[in-house]
Write an enzyme that holds these catalytic residues in place. Structure first.
Site, short mmCIF file in Angstrom:
data_model
loop_
_atom_site.label_atom_id
_atom_site.label_comp_id
_atom_site.label_asym_id
_atom_site.label_seq_id
_atom_site.Cartn_x
_atom_site.Cartn_y
_atom_site.Cartn_z
N ASP A 122 0.84 -1.19 0.00
CA ASP A 122 0.00 0.00 0.00
C ASP A 122 0.88 1.25 0.00
OD1 ASP A 122 -2.68 1.30 0.43
OD2 ASP A 122 -1.70 1.96 2.27
N GLU B 170 1.47 -0.48 -5.13
CA GLU B 170 0.42 0.47 -5.50
C GLU B 170 1.11 1.76 -5.99
OE1 GLU B 170 -3.40 2.89 -3.60
OE2 GLU B 170 -1.61 2.50 -2.40
#
Length: 663
Positions: free
Chosen positions: A243, A278
């Site tokens: 993330d 990401e």
């Protein structure tokens, strides 16, 4: 690791035998400190020397699951590990062979992106034993499982932060970034700069006041996060989705150095562990840098390109992807011969759902899926997209319950309880958007996805084959796919228009894979609006006639003619949208008044480009709303208005129902 130890021993022995002067030693230290590139190279050597057996991810199809919203195994209305384990056969039957689990750590918020304990599972989802059972069951079905890895920040409720806040001498104080850090330049806390204040102490939290940033200048933080990764690898997970991969440092080189170090740690633990980042960037060059740290990144640029093409925008996406992949490959050298894997998607938990973004047009959503599954890369499916579920901001509505039943309730169906910030807005009974209503219906979105996925798995050249576009009639797009491991060739044509097109076959023994129909030289294939064909033939020639496209003027103009409420104050009306980066008071976007309560403005766009927009009176506090005072506008009551440039010199009539600052 043995090589690193041996190298260290040799260096120590060399220093003892050939001791340099203090001045020489100090100069060497200073030189190392000034050369970030050398530091990055030193880290890359460690990764390069490690075994990396991640080929499995090159031919995987991932299914992204938000556990809370998927399937309830114990009857409390909350999705859980037991429920997901029960429904693994559903994911397998769909055709996916790998799963990405959104955060499963114990967390403060419903979404899980604010961990309170990295070494425990979210109690709402079940026990650690149930998580381990889920992993084992998935592996028994030859399915891989990766988990979300949120390393940029923790929850403010995490014991590390609470101890650091209460005691400046706590060993956890340096786990976080405070106002004594070099990055703090006196920014006002609790404002737009990512600094916040608690207990008269200022700390960094760039995502949210409740998500304090971890301090990667502190060696113990780095070792702690590596320990977290080891913990979950020992539990059997097959890798991580990283993330906020670009947010560790403000400096990109430092960020990449950390992730390369992290990847080396992961590969030393498990050479088959897959890492995908990401990398939410708007160009491929920015994404490419992160391939020097890990093997895969999400292709957010391709997501937008596919949505544009599904709307009708002309793109040679195959040629563009070839250039992107060359960039990726060039950046990956520090990882050695490990593969470069392009992770592709048409939506995820942070985006409005694909069906909503395409204005509820099922045929366009199917075309977007056709593009995703016939272009190279490792595709990811966001749960529910295979049903055509809708959803838009706020984020809760992008993560609504998976719709198992026609009446939107039943065994295992989850509910949006008080853990969420909003009630359900898109999960309705008998709307045609449920597995029960679509299973067995060959025209349904679900069956369309199953067919597409099966075609891709039957023809693995679609993952990593040689792609080349060819000329087709304007409004359609075609390309071939070949691979050295087979004599077969695939030729794919997409119809990007709301009108029937025809394709002339110029070869014998050609099979269309959607329908199973056989074609020969001289046959004509009808291509329905927003449909695609996938033709299987030998590699000798393109099996359909090439047509040099006649490209019309690509620049269209639309005039928005806007009626406003009679009690609208005598203030400027502004057009706001993607085209001006959502500037709510852009002086170049002021509407012209042409009559009482009637305004207009004209903008240009590329043919078949779709834009999102809305109107303000110069401030987000004075934005348009519907008559009920909700931020839902337009015919489909969406967060923003949508317009597609389908014709030139078009007048779009718009009615603003009310303003947010008026009753």
């Amino acid at each position: 690791m043995k090589k690193s130890l041996l190298l260290s021993m040799i260096l120590i022995l060399g220093m003892l035998l050939f001791a340099c002067s203090p001045e020489e030693d100090e100069a060497a230290t200073d030189d190392e400190g000034e050369n970030e590139e050398n530091t990055a190279e030193d880290e890359s050597v460690e990764l390069v020397d490690l075994e990396q057996n991640i080929d499995w991810a090159q031919e995987s199809i991932f299914y992204q699951v938000f556990v809370r919203s998927f399937y309830d195994g114990d009857g409390d209305g909350i999705g859980d590990f037991a429920g997901l384990e029960e429904k693994l056969p559903y994911i397998q039957e769909l055709g996916a062979n790998a799963i990405w689990l959104m955060p499963i750590n114990e967390a403060a918020s419903y979404h899980g992106y604010d961990a309170t304990d990295y070494y425990n599972v979210e109690p709402d989802y079940g026990t650690m034993e149930e998580f381990e059972s889920l992993i084992e069951a998935a592996h028994d079905l030859d399915m891989k499982v990766i988990i979300d890895f949120v390393a940029n920040h923790t929850s403010s409720e995490h014991e590390w932060f609470q101890e650091a806040l209460e005691n400046p001498d706590s060993p956890y104080r340096d786990y976080y970034i405070w106002d004594d850090h070099e990055s703090y330049q006196g920014q006002e806390p609790n404002g737009e700069f990512g600094w916040h204040e608690a207990n008269d102490q200022i700390y960094s939290a760039h995502f949210n006041v409740d998500m304090p940033d971890l301090n990667y200048d502190h060696p113990e933080v780095r070792e702690e996060i590596k320990s977290v990764a080891s913990f979950w690898l020992d539990k059997g997970v097959d890798g991580f989705r990283l993330d906020a991969v670009s947010d560790i440092y403000e400096d990109r080189n430092q960020t990449i150095e950390w992730w390369r170090d992290f990847n080396a740690h992961v590969k030393a633990e498990d050479p088959e562990a897959f890492i995908v980042g990401e990398t939410w960037y708007h160009n491929w060059n920015d994404i490419s840098f992160y391939y020097s740290a890990h093997e895969s990144n999400f292709n957010f640029v391709l997501t937008e390109e596919i949505i544009g093409m599904a709307n009708g925008v002309a793109r040679d996406i195959v040629a563009e992807l070839e250039e992107a992949h060359q960039l990726y490959q060039g950046s990956s050298n520090p990882r050695g011969d490990a593969p470069v894997i392009d992770s592709t998607m048409i939506g995820n938990h942070d985006m409005d759902r694909i069906m909503t973004r395409l204005d509820g047009d099922e045929n366009k959503a199917k075309l977007a899926a056709n593009l995703l599954f016939t272009l190279p890369g490792t595709p990811f499916i966001y749960y529910g997209d295979e049903l055509g579920q809708e959803g838009q901001r706020p984020d809760d509505h992008r993560r609504e319950p998976f719709d198992w039943y026609a009446n939107a309730e039943g065994e295992g169906m989850t509910v949006m309880d008080d853990h969420f910030f909003s009630e359900s807005a898109f999960t309705h009974p008998n709307d045609g958007i449920s597995l029960e209503e679509q299973e067995g219906n060959q025209d349904s979105m679900y069956e369309h996805y199953k067919t597409l996925i099966q075609i891709r798995r039957d023809h693995p050249m679609l993952f990593t084959g040689d792609y080349e576009s060819f000329d087709t009639e304007f409004g359609t797009y075609g390309y071939t796919v070949n691979d050295d491991d087979t004599d077969d060739q695939l030729a794919i044509v997409h119809n990007q228009r709301d009108e029937m097109r025809t394709v002339n076959v110029v070869a014998d023994d050609v099979t269309e894979l959607f329908s199973g129909e056989e074609y020969n030289d001289g046959d004509v294939i009808e291509l329905a609006p927003y449909h695609s064909i996938i033709l299987l033939s030998d590699q000798e020639t393109i099996p359909i006639e090439e047509v040099e496209p006649e490209v019309p003027d690509q620049d269209y103009t639309v005039t928005f003619q806007v009626s406003v409420p009679e009690d609208t104050p005598d203030e400027d009306i502004y057009l706001v949208g993607e085209f001006n980066e959502w500037n709510e008071a852009d002086e170049e976007m002021i509407l012209e008044q042409i009559d009482d309560h009637l305004y207009e403005i004209s903008i240009d766009g590329q043919a078949f480009e779709m834009v999102e927009y809305k109107f303000t009176r110069g401030s987000w506090d004075r934005r348009e709303q519907n008559s009920a005072g909700q931020d839902l506008i337009g015919e489909r009551q969406t967060d923003n208005r949508l317009y597609t440039f389908e014709q030139d010199d078009h007048v779009e009539e718009i009615i603003i129902e009310r303003w947010s600052d008026q009753e």
